[in-house]
Enzyme design. Structure first.
Site, mmCIF file in Angstrom:
data_model
loop_
_atom_site.group_PDB
_atom_site.id
_atom_site.type_symbol
_atom_site.label_atom_id
_atom_site.label_comp_id
_atom_site.label_asym_id
_atom_site.label_seq_id
_atom_site.Cartn_x
_atom_site.Cartn_y
_atom_site.Cartn_z
ATOM 1 C CG ASP A 1 -0.446 -0.716 2.706
ATOM 2 O OD1 ASP A 1 0.878 -0.897 2.448
ATOM 3 O OD2 ASP A 1 -0.787 -0.364 3.558
ATOM 4 C CB THR A 2 4.510 2.447 0.959
ATOM 5 O OG1 THR A 2 3.663 2.188 3.084
ATOM 6 C CG2 THR A 2 5.277 3.103 1.196
#
Length: 611
Positions: A196-197
């Site tokens: 997700d980063t």
């Protein structure tokens, strides 16, 4: 939980994914809370909850299946193998029906009062991505030190290296538009905690509208993040993403060639400050051309053997190809290693055998790995035999004094060679022991360090490598064929260097000439293993020169001249053979490099299914 009737005519707009790994104690209450919260602000039939169950070994699959059977709003994504958190999210989002894709951690650490804010930010069209934050003013978050300190450090590095404006990349409370997910999913490479980063970073780079807002957050239970493994793992992912986004786009073929030329010129200029290159050139001009020509012929003879060895390796993996074609493939890949950095030629060979003979990429990489193992073993064996000889004759102290007292490229090269040799012996010992054990010791050691999905992924790679190596060297016939050809190939490599050195008339006795040639060439080639320069230029010459000077009365002009001429002869033959093979096989080196950059090793495992 009764099976409610829902109005499906409106169509699903919002898909909430709950990544679940061994959540049997909480998954039912989490799903019920999620459905109850969604029903407060979304019309019936416009939302779904997907349990992305990720290779669990508890009752989570049975509970998720029962909930999906009892409620139309619940779906169950099942995987028999560990996909990693990112992998589970990606597969579930791909199968989801909604245009707004939401996920949050199943422990509900983020207060669910924020769910409507999260969903509506994207559903309204105001933003493309929304994410909660535990570090913004206005948030309420009680972060223990063991979580807070690494989290602050991680977010700082992401902002500094990747140019992100987000304060909290790790908060498990995010929403994406379908457009963002579909646009970026193929670019995101991580399959675990960094997924997700990387999505957030790439979304910012692509110009999407992103909103970060403060949330109330309370830690629940113990974190599943392994501070040792995952901090290093995510650190490597930061570096990898930085390279892909900030560095690689600027490294065009022209830039690489110009940079290589500049570095070469600088190296020569620096070397002239300490060495009399006039004397070196004089010695090279006086070298016996007949012996140099014989050396070149000997080296040429080693190439068909490389093709035969590669044929034997592929045969053990179940592929039958002609040694002539494979000799050309080896020529092309070695030429690529001379031209491009980071041993890109190895990827080029996998591309050539895939494009011209249909050999799958995993098998191509497995055959290369097996070849490298035999190369390292053979070179280390040759160096070790000569080192034993030096020990018996009392020259070990002289050798140690030579290396310790030296400076510059020679000492660095020998240091690299020693490191590579020790690492190769340890790794091969572990692999051989693992291959002979039913428990697969290599994979077991990785799993002992951690039981999370990232460790499982690494263990799977190690085990596949062990299996491939066992396929090649697991039988006496296979080991003997590949091992013997490796020994002959590297002996011819040494004989080439020995003839070049003799062409300078160094005045060495035969035994001394043979022993120093075997040792210098072996150590020089071990130094080349690490991709510190294209083709190991500089490292090979440094190690060769240092050892010849230290172990014989030969002066540096002859030692350097012989090292440079030996490597030049070998590289010229490689390049000539490589370009001839490119013409014969109709392969473009630059095209092969571009194609091989996108190569991803296919992964075994059972197909995941969405119920």
């Amino acid at each position: 939980m009764g099976r409610p009737t829902t109005d499906q005519s409106a169509g699903v707009e919002v898909s909430v994914v709950l990544p679940a790994y061994n959540e049997a104690e909480t998954i039912e209450s989490t799903v019920e809370t999620t459905l109850r919260t969604l029903s407060r602000f979304l019309p019936s039939g416009t939302y779904e909850v997907i349990v992305a169950e990720d290779g669990c070994d508890d009752r989570t699959p049975e509970l998720a299946e029962a909930m999906a059977a009892a409620d139309d709003r619940v779906r169950h994504f099942h995987s028999d193998r560990r996909l990693g958190r990112g992998g589970a999210l990606e597969h579930a989002f791909a199968a989801a029906e909604g245009d707004v894709l939401v996920y949050f951690d199943t422990d509900l650490a983020t207060d669910m009062k924020h769910l409507e804010e999260l969903v509506e930010r994207v559903r309204s069209g105001r933003y493309d991505v929304a994410t909660g934050s535990r570090w913004m003013p206005g948030r309420i978050a009680d972060r223990p030190t063991k979580r807070g300190v690494p989290s602050r450090g991680f977010n700082l590095f992401v902002r500094l290296l990747l140019g992100s404006s987000i304060r909290d990349h790790q908060c498990g409370f995010k929403a994406f538009s379908r457009e963002v997910f579909e646009e970026l999913r193929d670019d995101v490479e991580d399959e675990h905690w960094f997924w997700d980063t990387e999505m957030l970073v790439r979304a910012q780079r692509a110009g999407y509208r992103i909103d970060e807002f403060p949330v109330s957050w309370t830690p629940k239970g113990d974190t599943k993040v392994d501070l040792v493994r995952d901090v290093f793992g995510m650190g490597s992912q930061i570096v990898r993403t930085w390279w892909q986004l900030a560095v690689r786009p600027r490294i065009t073929q022209r830039v690489a060639l110009v940079a290589g030329a500049v570095l070469t010129v600088l190296a020569v200029l620096l070397m002239t400050q300490y060495l009399d290159f006039g004397a070196v050139l004089t010695e090279m001009q006086q070298a016996d051309p007949v012996l140099v020509g014989v050396a070149a012929l000997v080296y040429v003879l080693s190439w068909p053997l490389r093709g035969v060895r590669y044929r034997d390796i592929l045969e053990e993996l179940g592929f039958e190809e002609r040694w002539t074609f494979l000799t050309g493939a080896v020529f092309i890949s070695q030429t690529g290693n001379l031209v491009f950095p980071a041993r890109m030629g190895d990827f080029i060979r996998a591309y050539v055998v895939k494009a011209r003979r249909g050999i799958p990429y995993p098998s191509g990489f497995a055959s290369l790995a097996a070849e490298r193992v035999f190369d390292l073993l053979t070179i280390t064996l040759l160096a070790g035999i000569v080192l034993v000889g030096y020990t018996v004759t009392g020259q070990t102290a002289e050798l140690a004094e030579t290396v310790v007292g030296a400076e510059g490229a020679g000492q660095v090269a020998v240091g690299v060679a020693v490191f590579v040799a020790v690492a190769a012996l340890v790794a091969v010992t572990a692999i051989v022991a693992s291959a002979q054990s039913d428990r697969n010791l290599a994979g077991s050691l990785v799993r002992r360090a951690s039981s999370d999905s990232y460790a499982e992924f690494v263990a799977g790679i190690v085990e596949r490598f062990v299996d491939d190596l066992q396929s090649v060297a697991g039988t006496r016939r296979g080991f003997a064929r590949v091992g013997l050809s490796s020994l002959v190939i590297w002996t011819l490599d040494v004989v080439t260097a020995m003839l070049v050195l003799q062409a300078f008339d160094p005045g060495l006795a035969t035994v001394e000439l043979v022993s120093v040639s075997f040792f210098a060439v072996s150590v020089g080639n071990l130094a080349k293993v690490l991709p510190l320069s294209p083709g190991g230029v500089g490292l090979y010459e440094g190690a060769f020169t240092l050892l010849v000077i230290g172990l014989t009365p030969v002066g540096y002009p002859v030692a350097i001249g012989a090292a440079v001429l030996d490597h030049a002869v070998k590289n010229v033959i490689t390049v000539v053979g490589g370009y001839a093979s490119m013409l014969g096989l109709n392969v473009s080196l630059t095209t092969a490099v571009e194609e091989s950059r996108d190569v991803r090793e296919s992964r075994d495992g059972e197909t995941a299914e969405l119920d």
